[in-house]
Design a protein around this motif. Structure first.
Motif, PDB file in Angstrom:
ATOM      1  N   ALA A  51       0.810  -1.222   0.000  1.00 38.51           N
ATOM      2  CA  ALA A  51       0.000   0.000   0.000  1.00 38.51           C
ATOM      3  C   ALA A  51       0.846   1.276   0.000  1.00 38.51           C
ATOM      4  O   ALA A  51       0.307   2.374  -0.170  1.00 38.51           O
ATOM      5  CB  ALA A  51      -0.924   0.003   1.220  1.00 38.51           C
ATOM      6  N   LEU A  52       2.155   1.151   0.195  1.00 37.22           N
ATOM      7  CA  LEU A  52       3.025   2.329   0.270  1.00 37.22           C
ATOM      8  C   LEU A  52       3.429   2.802  -1.119  1.00 37.22           C
ATOM      9  O   LEU A  52       3.629   1.982  -2.022  1.00 37.22           O
ATOM     10  CB  LEU A  52       4.282   2.014   1.078  1.00 37.22           C
ATOM     11  N   PRO A  53       3.578   4.122  -1.283  1.00 34.67           N
ATOM     12  CA  PRO A  53       4.067   4.634  -2.574  1.00 34.67           C
ATOM     13  C   PRO A  53       5.512   4.184  -2.798  1.00 34.67           C
ATOM     14  O   PRO A  53       6.271   4.041  -1.855  1.00 34.67           O
ATOM     15  CB  PRO A  53       3.952   6.152  -2.427  1.00 34.67           C
ATOM     16  N   LYS A  54       5.841   3.953  -4.041  1.00 34.83           N
ATOM     17  CA  LYS A  54       7.190   3.506  -4.406  1.00 34.83           C
ATOM     18  C   LYS A  54       7.981   4.722  -4.889  1.00 34.83           C
ATOM     19  O   LYS A  54       7.409   5.731  -5.241  1.00 34.83           O
ATOM     20  CB  LYS A  54       7.110   2.437  -5.497  1.00 34.83           C
ATOM     21  N   PRO A  55       9.266   4.722  -4.903  1.00 30.36           N
ATOM     22  CA  PRO A  55      10.153   3.592  -4.698  1.00 30.36           C
ATOM     23  C   PRO A  55      10.614   3.469  -3.250  1.00 30.36           C
ATOM     24  O   PRO A  55      10.798   4.473  -2.559  1.00 30.36           O
ATOM     25  CB  PRO A  55      11.353   3.943  -5.589  1.00 30.36           C
ATOM     26  N   VAL A  56      10.770   2.242  -2.791  1.00 29.19           N
ATOM     27  CA  VAL A  56      11.445   1.923  -1.535  1.00 29.19           C
ATOM     28  C   VAL A  56      12.194   0.611  -1.745  1.00 29.19           C
ATOM     29  O   VAL A  56      11.755  -0.242  -2.509  1.00 29.19           O
ATOM     30  CB  VAL A  56      10.490   1.786  -0.315  1.00 29.19           C
ATOM     31  N   THR A  57      13.307   0.487  -1.085  1.00 30.03           N
ATOM     32  CA  THR A  57      14.081  -0.748  -1.117  1.00 30.03           C
ATOM     33  C   THR A  57      13.961  -1.385   0.255  1.00 30.03           C
ATOM     34  O   THR A  57      14.266  -0.752   1.263  1.00 30.03           O
ATOM     35  CB  THR A  57      15.570  -0.449  -1.427  1.00 30.03           C
ATOM     36  N   VAL A  58      13.513  -2.631   0.294  1.00 30.40           N
ATOM     37  CA  VAL A  58      13.311  -3.328   1.564  1.00 30.40           C
ATOM     38  C   VAL A  58      14.569  -4.120   1.904  1.00 30.40           C
ATOM     39  O   VAL A  58      15.074  -4.888   1.090  1.00 30.40           O
ATOM     40  CB  VAL A  58      12.097  -4.275   1.475  1.00 30.40           C
ATOM     41  N   VAL A  59      15.078  -3.905   3.135  1.00 28.00           N
ATOM     42  CA  VAL A  59      16.273  -4.589   3.617  1.00 28.00           C
ATOM     43  C   VAL A  59      15.928  -5.228   4.954  1.00 28.00           C
ATOM     44  O   VAL A  59      15.372  -4.562   5.833  1.00 28.00           O
ATOM     45  CB  VAL A  59      17.439  -3.582   3.799  1.00 28.00           C
ATOM     46  N   SER A  86      10.339  -6.993  11.036  1.00 26.92           N
ATOM     47  CA  SER A  86      10.783  -5.609  10.896  1.00 26.92           C
ATOM     48  C   SER A  86      11.768  -5.520   9.743  1.00 26.92           C
ATOM     49  O   SER A  86      12.609  -6.398   9.564  1.00 26.92           O
ATOM     50  CB  SER A  86      11.440  -5.154  12.201  1.00 26.92           C
ATOM     51  N   ARG A  87      11.657  -4.452   8.967  1.00 21.48           N
ATOM     52  CA  ARG A  87      12.544  -4.236   7.825  1.00 21.48           C
ATOM     53  C   ARG A  87      12.902  -2.754   7.712  1.00 21.48           C
ATOM     54  O   ARG A  87      12.129  -1.886   8.094  1.00 21.48           O
ATOM     55  CB  ARG A  87      11.859  -4.624   6.506  1.00 21.48           C
ATOM     56  N   TYR A  88      14.093  -2.516   7.158  1.00 18.15           N
ATOM     57  CA  TYR A  88      14.460  -1.161   6.789  1.00 18.15           C
ATOM     58  C   TYR A  88      13.834  -0.850   5.439  1.00 18.15           C
ATOM     59  O   TYR A  88      13.806  -1.701   4.543  1.00 18.15           O
ATOM     60  CB  TYR A  88      15.977  -1.005   6.666  1.00 18.15           C
ATOM     61  N   LEU A  89      13.359   0.353   5.291  1.00 14.96           N
ATOM     62  CA  LEU A  89      12.908   0.866   3.998  1.00 14.96           C
ATOM     63  C   LEU A  89      13.942   1.911   3.606  1.00 14.96           C
ATOM     64  O   LEU A  89      13.992   3.002   4.172  1.00 14.96           O
ATOM     65  CB  LEU A  89      11.514   1.484   4.108  1.00 14.96           C
ATOM     66  N   ARG A  90      14.789   1.561   2.660  1.00 18.73           N
ATOM     67  CA  ARG A  90      15.903   2.427   2.269  1.00 18.73           C
ATOM     68  C   ARG A  90      15.590   3.136   0.959  1.00 18.73           C
ATOM     69  O   ARG A  90      14.683   2.776   0.222  1.00 18.73           O
ATOM     70  CB  ARG A  90      17.164   1.599   2.111  1.00 18.73           C
ATOM     71  N   ASP A  91      16.402   4.132   0.690  1.00 19.77           N
ATOM     72  CA  ASP A  91      16.322   4.895  -0.561  1.00 19.77           C
ATOM     73  C   ASP A  91      14.997   5.629  -0.697  1.00 19.77           C
ATOM     74  O   ASP A  91      14.456   5.771  -1.794  1.00 19.77           O
ATOM     75  CB  ASP A  91      16.558   3.989  -1.788  1.00 19.77           C
ATOM     76  N   THR A 147      12.246   2.528   9.303  1.00 20.37           N
ATOM     77  CA  THR A 147      12.094   1.151   9.757  1.00 20.37           C
ATOM     78  C   THR A 147      10.601   0.899   9.936  1.00 20.37           C
ATOM     79  O   THR A 147       9.914   1.685  10.584  1.00 20.37           O
ATOM     80  CB  THR A 147      12.814   0.916  11.099  1.00 20.37           C
ATOM     81  N   MET A 148      10.101  -0.186   9.336  1.00 19.85           N
ATOM     82  CA  MET A 148       8.694  -0.545   9.479  1.00 19.85           C
ATOM     83  C   MET A 148       8.621  -1.949  10.057  1.00 19.85           C
ATOM     84  O   MET A 148       9.362  -2.843   9.623  1.00 19.85           O
ATOM     85  CB  MET A 148       7.983  -0.509   8.117  1.00 19.85           C
ATOM     86  N   GLY A 149       7.753  -2.132  11.050  1.00 16.90           N
ATOM     87  CA  GLY A 149       7.653  -3.450  11.656  1.00 16.90           C
ATOM     88  C   GLY A 149       6.321  -3.707  12.318  1.00 16.90           C
ATOM     89  O   GLY A 149       5.524  -2.791  12.557  1.00 16.90           O
ATOM     90  N   PHE A 150       6.103  -4.987  12.612  1.00 13.32           N
ATOM     91  CA  PHE A 150       4.888  -5.445  13.287  1.00 13.32           C
ATOM     92  C   PHE A 150       5.281  -6.427  14.375  1.00 13.32           C
ATOM     93  O   PHE A 150       6.206  -7.227  14.202  1.00 13.32           O
ATOM     94  CB  PHE A 150       3.927  -6.099  12.284  1.00 13.32           C
ATOM     95  N   VAL A 151       4.563  -6.349  15.499  1.00 13.49           N
ATOM     96  CA  VAL A 151       4.857  -7.181  16.658  1.00 13.49           C
ATOM     97  C   VAL A 151       3.548  -7.793  17.151  1.00 13.49           C
ATOM     98  O   VAL A 151       2.531  -7.098  17.275  1.00 13.49           O
ATOM     99  CB  VAL A 151       5.494  -6.351  17.805  1.00 13.49           C
ATOM    100  N   SER A 152       3.603  -9.087  17.459  1.00 11.36           N
ATOM    101  CA  SER A 152       2.428  -9.779  17.985  1.00 11.36           C
ATOM    102  C   SER A 152       2.308  -9.526  19.480  1.00 11.36           C
ATOM    103  O   SER A 152       3.270  -9.106  20.120  1.00 11.36           O
ATOM    104  CB  SER A 152       2.552 -11.288  17.747  1.00 11.36           C
ATOM    105  N   PRO A 153       1.154  -9.831  20.058  1.00 15.70           N
ATOM    106  CA  PRO A 153       1.078  -9.867  21.521  1.00 15.70           C
ATOM    107  C   PRO A 153       1.861 -11.083  22.009  1.00 15.70           C
ATOM    108  O   PRO A 153       2.301 -11.918  21.206  1.00 15.70           O
ATOM    109  CB  PRO A 153      -0.425 -10.029  21.789  1.00 15.70           C
ATOM    110  N   CYS A 154       2.045 -11.221  23.298  1.00 13.58           N
ATOM    111  CA  CYS A 154       2.716 -12.396  23.860  1.00 13.58           C
ATOM    112  C   CYS A 154       1.854 -13.633  23.596  1.00 13.58           C
ATOM    113  O   CYS A 154       0.650 -13.619  23.862  1.00 13.58           O
ATOM    114  CB  CYS A 154       2.920 -12.226  25.359  1.00 13.58           C
ATOM    115  N   VAL A 155       2.494 -14.674  23.028  1.00 13.16           N
ATOM    116  CA  VAL A 155       1.780 -15.914  22.704  1.00 13.16           C
ATOM    117  C   VAL A 155       2.570 -17.113  23.225  1.00 13.16           C
ATOM    118  O   VAL A 155       3.798 -17.062  23.340  1.00 13.16           O
ATOM    119  CB  VAL A 155       1.549 -16.070  21.180  1.00 13.16           C
ATOM    120  N   TRP A 156       1.844 -18.179  23.534  1.00 11.18           N
ATOM    121  CA  TRP A 156       2.482 -19.444  23.889  1.00 11.18           C
ATOM    122  C   TRP A 156       2.956 -20.094  22.593  1.00 11.18           C
ATOM    123  O   TRP A 156       2.256 -20.033  21.585  1.00 11.18           O
ATOM    124  CB  TRP A 156       1.510 -20.361  24.623  1.00 11.18           C
TER     125      TRP A 156
END
Length: 165
Positions: A51-59, A86-91, A147-156
């Protein structure tokens, strides 16, 4: 004052006890599995990136688990983990940052997330339906990296608390 009928109390008291027992300690409740949580963080990342506008380089950045700790002993690991993608969005061109942050916010709002914190350099969001968090933040070189990332709640790991030894 009117007294409740005895039949009402005989029914209400066991029902209330059952509801309290079914809830248990919040840390003991079943969860999704760690693998399901990881798939969801990756799915949130992939959907949001599209959904993000380009250009971005994912690292790649950090895709490790985070440990969860007991509420009453914050230095004692309790066996649950948080899945992290989590990933870096560079450039990212400097004149493109605002559009990228806005697209991140709008996409996640449409996905049911709410904004928990926001400024010109970062946005933190939370999904109240599944307790996952998403963020986008200034990376090392703010001029071209986020930096873009997602984190879950605590899970077993397997979805339920292992039996006590």
């Amino acid at each position: 004052m009117t007294r409740p009928r005895p039949g009402v109390l005989r029914t209400a008291v066991p029902l209330l006890a059952l509801l309290v027992a079914a809830c248990g300690h919040p840390d003991d409740r079943p969860t999704i599995t760690h693998d399901e949580a990881k798939r969801r963080t990756e799915s949130y990342f992939t959907d949001t990136l599209a959904a993000l506008p380009k250009p971005v380089t994912v690292v790649p950045d950090r895709d490790s688990d985070a440990s969860c700790f007991k509420n009453d002993a914050p230095s004692e690991y309790d066996g649950r983990t948080e899945a992290v993608t989590s990933r870096y969005l560079r450039d990212v061109p400097a004149d493109h940052r605002t559009a990228l942050l806005d697209a991140f916010r709008e996409h996640l709002l449409q996905a049911g997330f709410t904004v928990t914190s926001s400024d010109s350099r970062s946005i933190l969001m939370h999904n109240p339906k599944d307790d996952f968090d998403g963020s986008i933040d200034a990376g090392g070189d703010w001029n071209t990296t986020l930096t873009m990332g997602f984190v879950s709640p605590c899970v077993w790991p397997d979805g339920t608390k292992p039996p006590s030894k």
